[in-house]
Design a protein around this motif. Structure first.
Motif, short mmCIF file in Angstrom:
data_model
loop_
_atom_site.label_atom_id
_atom_site.label_comp_id
_atom_site.label_asym_id
_atom_site.label_seq_id
_atom_site.Cartn_x
_atom_site.Cartn_y
_atom_site.Cartn_z
N GLY A 113 113.27 -33.02 -1.96
CA GLY A 113 113.21 -31.96 -0.89
C GLY A 113 112.96 -32.93 0.35
O GLY A 113 113.45 -34.04 0.33
N THR A 114 112.32 -32.34 1.23
CA THR A 114 112.13 -32.99 2.38
C THR A 114 110.66 -33.23 2.82
O THR A 114 109.88 -32.21 2.30
N ASN A 115 110.17 -34.12 3.40
CA ASN A 115 108.95 -34.41 4.00
C ASN A 115 108.86 -35.29 5.17
O ASN A 115 109.65 -36.33 5.04
N SER A 116 108.04 -35.33 6.10
CA SER A 116 108.04 -36.24 7.14
C SER A 116 106.59 -36.93 7.09
O SER A 116 105.39 -36.41 6.93
N TRP A 117 106.58 -38.40 7.21
CA TRP A 117 105.40 -39.20 6.79
C TRP A 117 105.84 -40.72 7.37
O TRP A 117 107.02 -40.91 7.65
N SER A 118 104.88 -41.46 7.54
CA SER A 118 105.27 -42.82 7.48
C SER A 118 105.53 -43.64 6.37
O SER A 118 104.70 -43.74 5.51
N TYR A 119 106.96 -43.95 6.11
CA TYR A 119 107.43 -44.41 5.00
C TYR A 119 108.32 -45.78 5.40
O TYR A 119 108.43 -45.97 6.25
N THR A 120 108.59 -46.46 4.22
CA THR A 120 109.35 -47.48 4.33
C THR A 120 110.59 -47.17 3.35
O THR A 120 110.42 -46.82 2.10
N ARG A 121 111.72 -47.05 3.87
CA ARG A 121 112.82 -46.49 3.31
C ARG A 121 113.50 -47.69 2.42
O ARG A 121 113.67 -48.79 2.75
N LEU A 122 113.90 -47.39 0.98
CA LEU A 122 114.25 -48.28 0.33
C LEU A 122 115.72 -48.02 -0.09
O LEU A 122 116.37 -48.92 -0.27
N GLY A 123 116.13 -46.83 -0.04
CA GLY A 123 117.69 -46.52 -0.37
C GLY A 123 117.80 -45.12 -0.48
O GLY A 123 117.10 -44.20 -0.49
N LYS A 124 119.06 -44.76 -1.25
CA LYS A 124 119.21 -43.18 -1.44
C LYS A 124 120.05 -43.18 -2.63
O LYS A 124 120.89 -43.87 -2.88
N ILE A 125 119.71 -42.08 -3.33
CA ILE A 125 120.48 -41.91 -4.81
C ILE A 125 121.92 -41.53 -4.39
O ILE A 125 122.02 -40.48 -3.73
N ASP A 126 122.86 -42.03 -4.97
CA ASP A 126 124.11 -41.60 -4.71
C ASP A 126 124.68 -40.48 -5.30
O ASP A 126 124.49 -40.17 -6.33
N GLY A 127 125.42 -39.51 -4.32
CA GLY A 127 126.29 -38.43 -4.67
C GLY A 127 125.64 -37.34 -5.61
O GLY A 127 126.40 -36.57 -6.26
N LEU A 128 124.27 -37.21 -5.58
CA LEU A 128 123.98 -35.86 -6.16
C LEU A 128 123.41 -34.78 -5.30
O LEU A 128 122.90 -35.29 -4.32
N SER A 129 123.91 -33.60 -5.65
CA SER A 129 123.11 -32.42 -4.60
C SER A 129 121.84 -32.30 -4.86
O SER A 129 121.19 -32.67 -5.78
N GLU A 130 121.25 -31.44 -4.07
CA GLU A 130 119.70 -31.32 -4.15
C GLU A 130 119.40 -30.53 -5.72
O GLU A 130 118.53 -30.84 -6.01
N SER A 131 120.30 -29.59 -5.88
CA SER A 131 120.10 -29.14 -7.41
C SER A 131 120.13 -29.97 -8.49
O SER A 131 119.23 -30.24 -9.27
N GLU A 132 121.17 -30.86 -8.27
CA GLU A 132 121.47 -32.07 -9.39
C GLU A 132 120.18 -32.88 -9.34
O GLU A 132 119.67 -33.62 -10.17
N LEU A 133 119.77 -33.22 -8.08
CA LEU A 133 118.27 -34.11 -7.91
C LEU A 133 117.32 -33.48 -8.63
O LEU A 133 116.51 -34.14 -9.33
N ARG A 134 116.90 -32.11 -8.30
CA ARG A 134 115.79 -31.56 -8.99
C ARG A 134 115.84 -31.75 -10.47
O ARG A 134 115.09 -31.98 -11.10
N THR A 135 117.31 -31.59 -11.07
CA THR A 135 117.26 -31.62 -12.55
C THR A 135 117.13 -33.00 -13.12
O THR A 135 116.29 -33.34 -13.97
N PHE A 136 117.69 -33.96 -12.45
CA PHE A 136 117.74 -35.40 -12.71
C PHE A 136 116.19 -36.10 -12.69
O PHE A 136 115.77 -36.57 -13.44
N LEU A 137 115.65 -35.53 -11.41
CA LEU A 137 114.14 -36.16 -11.19
C LEU A 137 113.19 -35.39 -11.88
O LEU A 137 112.03 -35.72 -11.85
#
Length: 194
Positions: A113-137
């Motif tokens: 999902g989304t959230n705003s905060w002070s973070y260090t970005r490491l990367g992005k999981i490739d090619g999954l929709s939000e629904s697919e991410l919810r299942t995978f994660l």
């Protein structure tokens, strides 16, 4: 003569600058830009950003894969302790689905999902929709065993043995472990999470 000396000095300075630029470019090009996340035998690629945190993470993963346990939180992420610290490059960020984030220098957050905060970005999981991410994660679940690696073959498809069940622990890359700590292991042909 003075002009020739000035020209030679300028050429020398430009030459050093080019060498330094070439060295920096070479270091960037040789940095691993993919990391792999494995959850329950399924592996997905992560495109890493280039910062001091990811460079330190890549160095750690070059030693061995890292097994951690993450938990759902806030309806937008799974997160938990890495077991080690990385350099922080925190910036106010709105994390998006698929973002892989470092929080407080030692916690990994995987967003569905989304959230705003002070973070260090490491990367992005490739090619999954939000629904697919919810299942995978495994959104909403707890004690999610996660393996981070630089090799997408870390996921174990089946456990083979010589027939004995001696209670020995094995790491996800098949090495015998004398004193297991937190993480994912295999014992008596079954996956266990400590």
């Amino acid at each position: 003569m003075k002009q020739i000396f000035m020209i030679l000095a300028a050429l020398l300075v430009m030459s050093c600058s080019r060498d330094e630029i070439q060295a920096q470019t070479t270091n960037y090009e040789t940095m691993t830009t993919k990391m792999y996340i494995t959850i329950d035998g399924r592996t997905e690629a992560v495109t890493l950003t280039n910062n001091s945190a990811t460079q330190a993470l890549v160095a750690k993963l070059q030693e061995a894969p890292v097994s951690i346990t993450l938990n759902s939180s806030g309806g937008f992420e799974i997160w938990g302790a890495l077991g080690f610290s990385l350099p922080e490059n925190d910036q106010q960020t709105t994390a998006q689905p698929g973002d892989v984030i470092l929080y407080n220098g030692s916690n990994l957050c995987l967003f569905y999902g989304t959230n705003s905060w002070s973070y260090t970005r490491l990367g992005k999981i490739d090619g999954l929709s939000e629904s697919e991410l919810r299942t995978f994660l495994k959104a909403g679940e707890s004690n999610i065993g996660v393996v981070l690696s630089l090799d997408n073959s870390v996921a174990i498809k089946e456990v083979k043995s010589n027939g004995s069940e001696d209670g020995t622990y094995y790491s996800v890359n098949g090495q015998r472990v004398q004193n297991p700590t937190h993480g994912i292991y295999f014992k008596n042909h079954k996956k266990v999470i400590l």
